[in-house]
Design a protein around this motif. Structure first.
Motif, PDB file in Angstrom:
ATOM      1  N   TYR A 162      68.800  -7.093  19.911  1.00 27.13           N
ATOM      2  CA  TYR A 162      69.414  -6.610  18.680  1.00 27.13           C
ATOM      3  C   TYR A 162      70.855  -7.115  18.635  1.00 27.13           C
ATOM      4  O   TYR A 162      71.491  -7.278  19.669  1.00 27.13           O
ATOM      5  CB  TYR A 162      69.399  -5.077  18.640  1.00 27.13           C
ATOM      6  N   CYS A 163      71.347  -7.353  17.445  1.00 22.48           N
ATOM      7  CA  CYS A 163      72.703  -7.868  17.276  1.00 22.48           C
ATOM      8  C   CYS A 163      73.587  -6.770  16.700  1.00 22.48           C
ATOM      9  O   CYS A 163      73.166  -6.006  15.825  1.00 22.48           O
ATOM     10  CB  CYS A 163      72.660  -9.069  16.332  1.00 22.48           C
ATOM     11  N   GLY A 164      74.816  -6.684  17.203  1.00 27.27           N
ATOM     12  CA  GLY A 164      75.776  -5.714  16.699  1.00 27.27           C
ATOM     13  C   GLY A 164      77.171  -6.312  16.737  1.00 27.27           C
ATOM     14  O   GLY A 164      77.371  -7.433  17.198  1.00 27.27           O
ATOM     15  N   LEU A 193      72.856  -1.510  14.543  1.00 29.76           N
ATOM     16  CA  LEU A 193      72.347  -2.754  15.114  1.00 29.76           C
ATOM     17  C   LEU A 193      71.433  -3.421  14.102  1.00 29.76           C
ATOM     18  O   LEU A 193      70.792  -2.761  13.289  1.00 29.76           O
ATOM     19  CB  LEU A 193      71.562  -2.468  16.399  1.00 29.76           C
ATOM     20  N   GLN A 230      71.062   3.098  19.480  1.00 31.48           N
ATOM     21  CA  GLN A 230      70.910   2.895  18.044  1.00 31.48           C
ATOM     22  C   GLN A 230      71.446   4.090  17.261  1.00 31.48           C
ATOM     23  O   GLN A 230      72.100   3.926  16.234  1.00 31.48           O
ATOM     24  CB  GLN A 230      69.439   2.640  17.687  1.00 31.48           C
TER      25      GLN A 230
END
Length: 115
Positions: free
Chosen positions: A98-100, A86, A76
Protein backbone atom coordinates in the motif's frame (compact mmCIF):
# COMPACT_ATOMS: atom_id res chain seq x y z
CA UNK A 1 26.25 -2.38 8.20
CA UNK A 2 23.65 0.09 9.45
CA UNK A 3 21.10 1.86 7.23
CA UNK A 4 19.52 5.25 7.93
CA UNK A 5 16.65 6.73 5.97
CA UNK A 6 16.95 10.52 6.26
CA UNK A 7 13.89 12.67 5.52
CA UNK A 8 14.17 16.44 5.33
CA UNK A 9 11.05 17.99 6.85
CA UNK A 10 9.86 21.53 7.43
CA UNK A 11 7.65 20.89 10.46
CA UNK A 12 9.45 18.37 12.63
CA UNK A 13 6.74 18.46 15.33
CA UNK A 14 3.94 17.36 12.98
CA UNK A 15 6.15 14.76 11.30
CA UNK A 16 7.41 13.41 14.65
CA UNK A 17 3.79 12.89 15.76
CA UNK A 18 2.89 11.23 12.46
CA UNK A 19 5.72 8.70 12.54
CA UNK A 20 5.46 8.07 16.29
CA UNK A 21 1.67 7.81 16.65
CA UNK A 22 0.12 7.23 13.22
CA UNK A 23 2.72 4.86 11.75
CA UNK A 24 3.35 3.47 15.22
CA UNK A 25 7.15 3.67 15.29
CA UNK A 26 7.12 4.42 19.02
CA UNK A 27 9.28 6.84 20.95
CA UNK A 28 12.35 8.19 19.15
CA UNK A 29 15.81 7.46 20.54
CA UNK A 30 16.98 10.98 19.69
CA UNK A 31 14.52 13.85 19.81
CA UNK A 32 15.40 17.53 19.48
CA UNK A 33 14.03 20.57 17.73
CA UNK A 34 16.11 19.80 14.61
CA UNK A 35 16.45 15.98 14.53
CA UNK A 36 14.33 12.98 15.49
CA UNK A 37 15.59 9.38 15.16
CA UNK A 38 13.37 6.28 15.23
CA UNK A 39 14.96 2.83 15.45
CA UNK A 40 13.29 0.53 12.93
CA UNK A 41 15.31 -2.57 13.81
CA UNK A 42 18.84 -3.45 14.91
CA UNK A 43 20.33 -2.26 11.61
CA UNK A 44 18.00 0.51 10.40
CA UNK A 45 16.74 3.89 11.56
CA UNK A 46 14.45 6.61 10.24
CA UNK A 47 15.85 10.12 10.75
CA UNK A 48 13.78 13.29 10.46
CA UNK A 49 15.91 16.39 9.95
CA UNK A 50 14.45 19.88 10.09
CA UNK A 51 15.06 21.78 6.86
CA UNK A 52 13.36 25.03 5.95
CA UNK A 53 14.85 25.47 2.48
CA UNK A 54 12.13 26.94 0.26
CA UNK A 55 13.01 24.79 -2.75
CA UNK A 56 12.36 21.51 -0.94
CA UNK A 57 9.40 19.90 -2.71
CA UNK A 58 8.76 16.80 -0.60
CA UNK A 59 5.84 15.43 -2.61
CA UNK A 60 7.98 15.35 -5.75
CA UNK A 61 10.94 13.59 -4.14
CA UNK A 62 12.40 10.88 -6.33
CA UNK A 63 12.75 8.32 -3.56
CA UNK A 64 10.43 6.38 -1.30
CA UNK A 65 10.97 3.84 1.43
CA UNK A 66 9.13 0.71 2.50
CA UNK A 67 8.07 -0.50 5.93
CA UNK A 68 6.44 -3.78 6.92
CA UNK A 69 3.51 -4.28 9.27
CA UNK A 70 1.87 -7.36 10.75
CA UNK A 71 -1.27 -5.37 11.70
CA UNK A 72 -2.39 -3.72 8.48
CA UNK A 73 -5.97 -3.15 9.67
CA UNK A 74 -4.86 -1.12 12.72
CA UNK A 75 -2.46 0.94 10.61
CA UNK A 76 -5.14 1.61 8.00
CA UNK A 77 -7.50 2.78 10.75
CA UNK A 78 -4.91 5.18 12.23
CA UNK A 79 -4.08 6.54 8.77
CA UNK A 80 -7.77 7.08 7.99
CA UNK A 81 -8.35 8.88 11.32
CA UNK A 82 -5.33 11.09 10.56
CA UNK A 83 -6.79 12.04 7.18
CA UNK A 84 -3.96 10.35 5.26
CA UNK A 85 -5.45 7.04 4.08
CA UNK A 86 -3.35 4.39 2.38
CA UNK A 87 -3.90 3.80 -1.32
CA UNK A 88 -5.55 0.67 -2.67
CA UNK A 89 -3.19 -2.25 -2.38
CA UNK A 90 -1.27 -3.95 -5.15
CA UNK A 91 0.89 -7.05 -5.25
CA UNK A 92 4.68 -6.83 -5.31
CA UNK A 93 6.88 -9.89 -4.94
CA UNK A 94 3.96 -11.90 -3.50
CA UNK A 95 3.20 -9.31 -0.78
CA UNK A 96 0.34 -6.84 -0.54
CA UNK A 97 1.73 -3.30 -0.77
CA UNK A 98 0.00 0.00 0.00
CA UNK A 99 1.20 3.53 -0.71
CA UNK A 100 0.95 6.43 1.73
CA UNK A 101 2.50 9.79 2.46
CA UNK A 102 3.36 11.79 5.54
CA UNK A 103 1.95 15.28 6.23
CA UNK A 104 4.66 16.85 4.04
CA UNK A 105 4.19 14.50 1.10
CA UNK A 106 7.13 12.13 1.68
CA UNK A 107 6.01 8.89 0.03
CA UNK A 108 6.34 5.46 1.66
CA UNK A 109 5.17 1.92 0.94
CA UNK A 110 3.62 -0.38 3.51
CA UNK A 111 4.05 -4.11 3.02
CA UNK A 112 1.56 -6.37 4.77
CA UNK A 113 3.29 -9.44 6.20
CA UNK A 114 2.17 -12.38 8.27
CA UNK A 115 4.22 -14.02 10.97
Amino acid sequence: MRCEIVLLVENIDICRYFYREVLGLGEPVIDSNFQTVFVLNESAALVLEKCELPYMAHASASCRFALETTDLAALQERMQKNGTPLSTGFSRMDKDVYCGSDPEGNVFLIKAVTL
